[in-house]
Every structure is written in C-alpha cells, then in structure tokens.
Design an enzyme around this catalytic site. Sequence first.
Site, PDB file in Angstrom:
ATOM      1  N   TRP A   1      34.472   2.746  17.625  1.00 54.15           N
ATOM      2  CA  TRP A   1      35.391   3.184  18.649  1.00 54.15           C
ATOM      3  C   TRP A   1      37.294   2.552  18.170  1.00 54.15           C
ATOM      4  O   TRP A   1      37.692   1.753  17.561  1.00 54.15           O
ATOM      5  CB  TRP A   1      34.870   1.614  19.081  1.00 54.15           C
ATOM      6  CG  TRP A   1      35.767   1.410  20.752  1.00 54.15           C
ATOM      7  CD1 TRP A   1      36.937   0.447  19.748  1.00 54.15           C
ATOM      8  CD2 TRP A   1      36.044   1.706  22.275  1.00 54.15           C
ATOM      9  NE1 TRP A   1      37.803   0.648  21.469  1.00 54.15           N
ATOM     10  CE2 TRP A   1      37.539   0.902  22.463  1.00 54.15           C
ATOM     11  CE3 TRP A   1      35.582   3.280  23.274  1.00 54.15           C
ATOM     12  CZ2 TRP A   1      37.179   1.523  23.966  1.00 54.15           C
ATOM     13  CZ3 TRP A   1      36.080   3.360  24.324  1.00 54.15           C
ATOM     14  CH2 TRP A   1      36.951   2.341  24.429  1.00 54.15           C
TER      15      TRP A   1
ATOM     16  N   ASP B   1      43.858   0.790  20.910  1.00 51.64           N
ATOM     17  CA  ASP B   1      45.413   0.740  20.881  1.00 51.64           C
ATOM     18  C   ASP B   1      46.200   0.686  20.072  1.00 51.64           C
ATOM     19  O   ASP B   1      45.594   0.280  19.127  1.00 51.64           O
ATOM     20  CB  ASP B   1      45.896  -0.388  21.451  1.00 51.64           C
ATOM     21  CG  ASP B   1      45.000  -1.467  22.490  1.00 51.64           C
ATOM     22  OD1 ASP B   1      44.934  -0.505  23.504  1.00 51.64           O
ATOM     23  OD2 ASP B   1      46.075  -2.805  23.023  1.00 51.64           O
TER      24      ASP B   1
ATOM     25  N   PHE C   1      42.806  -9.033  18.606  1.00 53.31           N
ATOM     26  CA  PHE C   1      43.312  -7.719  19.131  1.00 53.31           C
ATOM     27  C   PHE C   1      44.989  -7.470  18.535  1.00 53.31           C
ATOM     28  O   PHE C   1      45.475  -7.467  18.214  1.00 53.31           O
ATOM     29  CB  PHE C   1      43.713  -8.758  21.142  1.00 53.31           C
ATOM     30  CG  PHE C   1      42.145  -8.169  21.775  1.00 53.31           C
ATOM     31  CD1 PHE C   1      41.001  -8.353  20.930  1.00 53.31           C
ATOM     32  CD2 PHE C   1      42.410  -9.239  23.082  1.00 53.31           C
ATOM     33  CE1 PHE C   1      40.255  -8.801  21.846  1.00 53.31           C
ATOM     34  CE2 PHE C   1      41.537  -8.955  24.030  1.00 53.31           C
ATOM     35  CZ  PHE C   1      39.801  -8.575  23.396  1.00 53.31           C
TER      36      PHE C   1
ATOM     37  N   GLU D   1      50.742  -6.069  29.586  1.00 51.84           N
ATOM     38  CA  GLU D   1      49.528  -5.764  28.253  1.00 51.84           C
ATOM     39  C   GLU D   1      51.013  -5.207  26.989  1.00 51.84           C
ATOM     40  O   GLU D   1      51.875  -3.933  28.001  1.00 51.84           O
ATOM     41  CB  GLU D   1      48.567  -5.102  28.056  1.00 51.84           C
ATOM     42  CG  GLU D   1      47.784  -5.833  28.817  1.00 51.84           C
ATOM     43  CD  GLU D   1      46.216  -4.900  29.090  1.00 51.84           C
ATOM     44  OE1 GLU D   1      45.087  -5.756  28.521  1.00 51.84           O
ATOM     45  OE2 GLU D   1      45.588  -4.118  29.359  1.00 51.84           O
TER      46      GLU D   1
HETATM   47  C1  FRU Z   1      44.984  -2.868  26.119  1.00 52.32           C
HETATM   48  C2  FRU Z   1      44.442  -3.660  26.321  1.00 52.32           C
HETATM   49  C3  FRU Z   1      45.373  -5.342  24.543  1.00 52.32           C
HETATM   50  C4  FRU Z   1      43.900  -5.434  23.647  1.00 52.32           C
HETATM   51  C5  FRU Z   1      43.703  -5.014  23.334  1.00 52.32           C
HETATM   52  C6  FRU Z   1      41.902  -5.468  23.156  1.00 52.32           C
HETATM   53  O1  FRU Z   1      44.264  -1.767  26.110  1.00 52.32           O
HETATM   54  O2  FRU Z   1      43.635  -4.338  26.732  1.00 52.32           O
HETATM   55  O3  FRU Z   1      45.741  -6.091  25.701  1.00 52.32           O
HETATM   56  O4  FRU Z   1      45.239  -6.593  23.014  1.00 52.32           O
HETATM   57  O5  FRU Z   1      43.424  -3.905  24.693  1.00 52.32           O
HETATM   58  O6  FRU Z   1      40.988  -4.067  22.924  1.00 52.32           O
END
Ligand code: FRU
Length: 498
Positions: free
Chosen positions: A36, A39, A98, A223
């Site tokens: 998978w 971002d 993240f 985000e």
């Molecule tokens: C955005 C998000 C970010 C986070 C990441 C987690 O798509 O929710 O805020 O860091 O994906 O995978």
Amino acid sequence: MTSQTLREARKHEEMMEVHIAPKDRPAFHLSPRVGWMNDPNGFSYYKGEYHLFYQYHPYDSFWGPMHWGHAVSKDLLHWEYLPAALAPDMPYDKDGCFSGSAVTLSDGSQLLLYTGVMKEPQADGSFRDVQTQCVAIGDGRDYEKALDNPVLTEKDLPEGGSRYDFRDPKVWLGEDGVYYCVVGNCTENHDGQILLYSSADGLHWKYESILAKNNGRFGRMWECPDFFALDGKRVVLTSPQDMLPEGFEYHNGNGTLCLIGDFDKNKKTFSEEYNQAVDYGIDFYAPQTILAPDGRRIMIGWMQNWDTCNMRNQPKSWFGQMSLPRELSIKNGRLYQSPVRELDELRCNKVEHKDVLVNGLVRLKGVEGRLVDMELQIRPVDKAQMFQKFAVRFAQDEIHHTAISFRPMESILKVDRKFSGSRRAIIHQRRSMINHEEGKLKLRVILDRLSVEVFVNDGEQVMTATIDTPQDAGGISFFADGNVMVDVVKYDIKDIDR
Ligand code: FRU
C-alpha cells in the site's frame, strides 16, 4: 543500526516485488514497490537525484502500520526503488511513521522530519494516537533515528492545540540560513491550523506562531501543510479533512486547499487573499512540493481519494499511485499547474489533425492508445450558434470508456468514469466550472494505464481521476452536439522499462 523491523520490511519488499509485472503498474506514475502507498513524503533533491518517499504498508494492499517507502529518479518520471527508509520500530513511533519531509543539513547529510505515532490508552478503554515530530538522519539510502527523538511534542503546541492531531511536518532551509517547518494541527474542537517552527540545526526546534487558521471555513483538521514563495506571493497548501462542498469547489470530502496571499514577517502569520481547490477531479490528496535546482516549484500528490480507496473491483497485491509531478506558477491570483517538462522527452509518434469538424461521433486516424499525451484546442464553428456539448472519450472499447465533456453554455467541464470498468457504487463524476472565451477551450489529457489527468487552459485547472480499465480498451473518439472545430495533437508516451 538497521532495526529488525526495517530489515524484515526490506526483505519482504525485495522478495515480493517480483510478483508485480511492470505491465500491471502505471508506466510513468510512481506506485508502491509492494503493498500500500499513500502520501508523498520527503520529496527532495539530494546528491544529484530526486528522492521521493511515501507512506507505505509493505505487507498488505490496505493501510496499516506506516513505514516510509523510498524511490529515486533523475527525471521525476523513471523511478528506481530503494530499500524502505523508515519502519515503526521505536517506542515513540511504534504505531506508525506518518508523513513528513526532507532537507539537506550543513554537513551534507539528509534529514527526514516525520510524525511518530504512539497509541495511548484512554480512561474509557479506547485508544488515541498521540503524535510527535521525529528526526532521522542519513545518506540518501540509510537513516538513523535521532537519540533526542521526539523533537517536537505537546510541550511545543500553542494553547488549545491538539496533541492527537499534530502531524505532517514540512521542512525547508530559509534564506536566512535557519530551518523552518510547518506542521498540521487543530484546536480541541477540530478546527484546522498550521504551526510554524524554527531551528538552527534541524534537531532543536522552537515554536514561532500559528501561521494560518481555518476559523471554521474549510473542513476540520488540516493535514499535510506546505508553505512557499511563488511568483511574488506566498502559498499555503493543505489537505483539510471533512470538507463541505461550496458551489463547484471542495467536493472531495478530504480535499485539497490552496491559499494565496502574503507573509507578515513580524507577526509570522500568513494573510490570505485567494482560496481554491488544488485539483478539481476525484483522486488527488496530500500534495507536497520541492524547489528543484533549476528554480521550479514542483508538486506531487497522492492520486487517490480516502473515501473510495478501499472500494476495489477485485483483490490486488498492491494499491496507490502518485500524480504526475506538476510545475507550479501563479497567474491572476490562481495556482497554475503543468506536467513537468521532462514528460516532453517521453513523447513520441506525433499525430496531428487540424481543423477537424466534429458534429456527432468522430474517430481520427492514429488517435488511440493508453499511454497518451493529447492536446485539444476546441472552438465553435459559429459563435452565434454555440454548440451544446463537446466530449472526448478514451480508454474505450464496446464496454468501457471514460469521458471528458464540455458544455459551453453552462461553462462546465465534467470527467466521467462511470463506464471505466468500476464495479463499485462510488463517485464517478466530477463537474468543474471553467473559464472559456465563447466556447474556446484548451485541454491537455494525459493517460497512464490507470489514470487520467486533464490540464485545462494551460493549467488554470486540473482534474484527476484513477481508472481501472482493461489495457486493450485503447479507443479514443470525439463527440459534439452542434458544430465544433478541433485541433488535435496526440503523442504516445514511451513505456518505461523498469
Ligand atoms: C494524510 C494522512 C496524514 C498522515 C498519513 C498517515 O493522507 O492522514 O495526515 O500523516 O496520511 O498515513
């Protein structure tokens, strides 16, 4: 020292990638090495190569404990996979590494600034993610997490800032030689804000200000913020969760937002003049930019939509792709995007048809294919008798097609993938208001195996959608209700051998 968790992830991706045939991946959009992808992270130019990291769950084609995948490229289109860069292997990031970003330090090493996630038990027996910012330093291949981690915690939040939604640091080196980063955050009632921090060395950070606030307007938590100068203005990009649509803007739930304005150096706040969506299609989120060595501001986004990403046609061993990298500029208070010029080098087999009269259905010799870059200039034959509709259909056979249609009287451009092969009841259409001069419109349509990106009026707007259409559906046709004159320039895009 590489942890056992990272070693296992690296071994796994090396073993499993052979099961994904290159023909089952996009040709010139980055997809995950295995498993998978979400971002883009750490988009950077380092030691003569572009680096792109990504949110990565190597063990499954669904989101899970986040690692950072890693790829490098010379031209932003041919990507070479490198071993995964980060794994959730420390107490402060045990539930996920993240999103984050990268910058070069003064000693020549590369710093990754990312969000560490740790689940915290709550009084009612549930768990909540506590988020902090962490650092890893490396040489473009291997990264060592800093002993001082985490480097930004709840202690560094302004009053009322949530420790549960504090993520996605975007770092850059300021002209004053100081490192800065912006971090996504929200208030206790989930209203988005972007925090600004500074650092002399990339390791020790100081809270500066709330750079920008939502004040209840665009969705909730913000985000993946980004902040940069462009064409004499300042730009904030962010991806707000839970947006409400406004007219033809912001239809994606979790959408993208571009604010254009200025920066008050004394107050360290952003003052906003214009707002718009970044992409007007279905699949685009969490973009991140880089300042390329030649001065271009280049943006890349996750070519997906959080609300539909789990609605698959059939089980697949991998999932997720990046958008094309796009060059940014500002004209008349709007963000313009165009595909990176490196794509021009991949164009071949030019086919040109000038002044084609379309009324009803038309097919053109040599205009077909699934790896395509096609420019269309559309105009009415007679302005006094404006046409009702013009459409181009592609990825077409008897069963399938995806369409872009233009209704000049309503100034609406629509992308419609209803017949693209989706077997799921998800959103398949998106309409956008567009500018045109009495029915004159310019489109650039870029097709890869699993996507379409439509650049309108030299990048004034972009509409992006993923499509899951069998590759032998390669037809392209044109349709008009009324008399339309079209110039078509179509190229194939060279397939990239991995
Ligand atoms: C955005 C998000 C970010 C986070 C990441 C987690 O798509 O929710 O805020 O860091 O994906 O995978």
